[in-house]
Write a protein that holds these residues in place. Structure first.
Motif, PDB file in Angstrom:
ATOM      1  N   GLN A 205       3.019  -7.989 -13.945  1.00 36.75           N
ATOM      2  CA  GLN A 205       2.680  -7.348 -12.678  1.00 36.75           C
ATOM      3  C   GLN A 205       1.676  -8.241 -11.973  1.00 36.75           C
ATOM      4  O   GLN A 205       0.781  -8.813 -12.624  1.00 36.75           O
ATOM      5  CB  GLN A 205       2.073  -5.969 -12.913  1.00 36.75           C
ATOM      6  CG  GLN A 205       1.704  -5.218 -11.642  1.00 36.75           C
ATOM      7  CD  GLN A 205       0.981  -3.911 -11.922  1.00 36.75           C
ATOM      8  OE1 GLN A 205       0.514  -3.685 -13.041  1.00 36.75           O
ATOM      9  NE2 GLN A 205       0.878  -3.061 -10.926  1.00 36.75           N
ATOM     10  N   VAL A 206       1.812  -8.385 -10.659  1.00 35.50           N
ATOM     11  CA  VAL A 206       0.935  -9.298  -9.937  1.00 35.50           C
ATOM     12  C   VAL A 206       0.268  -8.597  -8.760  1.00 35.50           C
ATOM     13  O   VAL A 206       0.791  -7.624  -8.197  1.00 35.50           O
ATOM     14  CB  VAL A 206       1.699 -10.547  -9.453  1.00 35.50           C
ATOM     15  CG1 VAL A 206       2.114 -11.400 -10.620  1.00 35.50           C
ATOM     16  CG2 VAL A 206       2.924 -10.162  -8.636  1.00 35.50           C
ATOM     17  N   PHE A 207      -0.898  -9.121  -8.401  1.00 38.26           N
ATOM     18  CA  PHE A 207      -1.689  -8.634  -7.283  1.00 38.26           C
ATOM     19  C   PHE A 207      -2.087  -9.825  -6.431  1.00 38.26           C
ATOM     20  O   PHE A 207      -2.418 -10.894  -6.955  1.00 38.26           O
ATOM     21  CB  PHE A 207      -2.944  -7.918  -7.774  1.00 38.26           C
ATOM     22  CG  PHE A 207      -2.689  -6.759  -8.668  1.00 38.26           C
ATOM     23  CD1 PHE A 207      -2.596  -5.469  -8.176  1.00 38.26           C
ATOM     24  CD2 PHE A 207      -2.532  -6.948 -10.044  1.00 38.26           C
ATOM     25  CE1 PHE A 207      -2.367  -4.383  -9.002  1.00 38.26           C
ATOM     26  CE2 PHE A 207      -2.292  -5.870 -10.888  1.00 38.26           C
ATOM     27  CZ  PHE A 207      -2.206  -4.584 -10.372  1.00 38.26           C
ATOM     28  N   PHE A 208      -2.090  -9.667  -5.115  1.00 40.43           N
ATOM     29  CA  PHE A 208      -2.432 -10.759  -4.220  1.00 40.43           C
ATOM     30  C   PHE A 208      -3.530 -10.336  -3.267  1.00 40.43           C
ATOM     31  O   PHE A 208      -3.500  -9.243  -2.689  1.00 40.43           O
ATOM     32  CB  PHE A 208      -1.194 -11.181  -3.409  1.00 40.43           C
ATOM     33  CG  PHE A 208      -0.082 -11.738  -4.245  1.00 40.43           C
ATOM     34  CD1 PHE A 208      -0.115 -13.026  -4.718  1.00 40.43           C
ATOM     35  CD2 PHE A 208       1.015 -10.941  -4.560  1.00 40.43           C
ATOM     36  CE1 PHE A 208       0.910 -13.540  -5.488  1.00 40.43           C
ATOM     37  CE2 PHE A 208       2.050 -11.442  -5.325  1.00 40.43           C
ATOM     38  CZ  PHE A 208       2.006 -12.745  -5.803  1.00 40.43           C
ATOM     39  N   PHE A 209      -4.479 -11.253  -3.078  1.00 37.80           N
ATOM     40  CA  PHE A 209      -5.593 -11.029  -2.160  1.00 37.80           C
ATOM     41  C   PHE A 209      -5.672 -12.200  -1.189  1.00 37.80           C
ATOM     42  O   PHE A 209      -4.952 -13.194  -1.332  1.00 37.80           O
ATOM     43  CB  PHE A 209      -6.879 -10.834  -2.964  1.00 37.80           C
ATOM     44  CG  PHE A 209      -6.771  -9.690  -3.927  1.00 37.80           C
ATOM     45  CD1 PHE A 209      -7.092  -8.398  -3.513  1.00 37.80           C
ATOM     46  CD2 PHE A 209      -6.288  -9.881  -5.226  1.00 37.80           C
ATOM     47  CE1 PHE A 209      -6.948  -7.329  -4.379  1.00 37.80           C
ATOM     48  CE2 PHE A 209      -6.141  -8.804  -6.085  1.00 37.80           C
ATOM     49  CZ  PHE A 209      -6.472  -7.523  -5.657  1.00 37.80           C
ATOM     50  N   LYS A 210      -6.505 -12.093  -0.177  1.00 35.91           N
ATOM     51  CA  LYS A 210      -6.515 -13.125   0.854  1.00 35.91           C
ATOM     52  C   LYS A 210      -7.953 -13.523   1.197  1.00 35.91           C
ATOM     53  O   LYS A 210      -8.866 -12.716   1.179  1.00 35.91           O
ATOM     54  CB  LYS A 210      -5.794 -12.634   2.110  1.00 35.91           C
ATOM     55  CG  LYS A 210      -6.333 -11.346   2.707  1.00 35.91           C
ATOM     56  CD  LYS A 210      -5.461 -10.865   3.850  1.00 35.91           C
ATOM     57  CE  LYS A 210      -5.953  -9.529   4.409  1.00 35.91           C
ATOM     58  NZ  LYS A 210      -5.099  -9.044   5.496  1.00 35.91           N
TER      59      LYS A 210
END
Length: 212
Positions: A205-210
């Motif tokens: 499972q992956v999470f992305f931030f900026k």
């Protein structure tokens, strides 16, 4: 569903001036979450790209769906990374390979790339402490950079090892979260054996931030 374990122990490493976080036993009920996320194959990633070898010589599948129950997890990781979420969706990776010379993991690495900010990964394969995530030095080879601009990802995902300098491997473990700067560090999955040349998918499972 996505309850975090009580009393999480957050390991923080400073690597090349950047924080890398590792949290073992991340979810309280990882088996339940694994069954929910990976009960069936997800849709093919970039299925309309052309040309492509996805679903021909390998499978790269991604689930993306909104589930409000995940929001506390995203908020927790957002605070830890000090970055705003890029997505609020559930996002997964499911990957496996055909036994074909195209999938030359002995001489190649899989698609090093950068993202918009911090990345979180929760590993969901039991008894795998090898096929984690590699971090690389900045890509400076002009031909490689041109390939990223002009060649679809799933047409030439394997890149020659000698063109890249691996600087760190993040070790996987079932229900382990790693959180690192995916903009600072080119990165990609670490395929070093034939475990996923079978019916088993490499699941995470992956999470992305900026960046601000």
């Amino acid at each position: 569903m996505f309850e975090l374990n009580d009393n999480l122990e957050i390991n923080t490493e400073i690597f090349q001036g950047s924080k890398i976080f590792t949290i073992d036993n991340f979810y309280e009920n990882p088996d339940e979450i694994s069954d929910y996320l990976f009960k069936e194959p997800a849709p093919l990633h970039k299925e309309y790209d052309n040309p492509t070898y996805n679903n021909v010589l390998f499978e790269d599948r991604r689930l993306r769906t909104y589930d409000v129950r995940l929001q506390p997890v995203i908020n927790f990781l957002s605070k830890l990374s000090s970055q705003k979420p890029l997505l609020y969706d559930i996002t997964t990776n499911q990957t496996r390979f055909n036994d074909d010379e195209f999938n030359d993991y002995k001489n190649c690495i899989w698609w090093p790339h950068v993202d918009e900010g911090y990345n979180g990964i929760v590993y969901f394969n039991k008894n795998d402490t090898e096929c984690g995530t590699n971090l690389y030095s900045e890509i400076t080879d002009v031909s490689e950079m041109n390939d990223y601009d002009n060649i679809p990802e799933h047409f030439a995902p394997w890149r020659q090892k000698e063109k890249y300098q691996k600087i760190k491997t993040l070790i996987p473990e079932y229900n382990r979260l790693v959180l690192f700067d995916g903009y600072k560090f080119p990165h990609g999955m670490n395929i070093i054996n034939d475990r996923y040349f079978s019916d088993e998918y490499r699941n995470n499972q992956v999470f992305f931030f900026k960046r601000a």
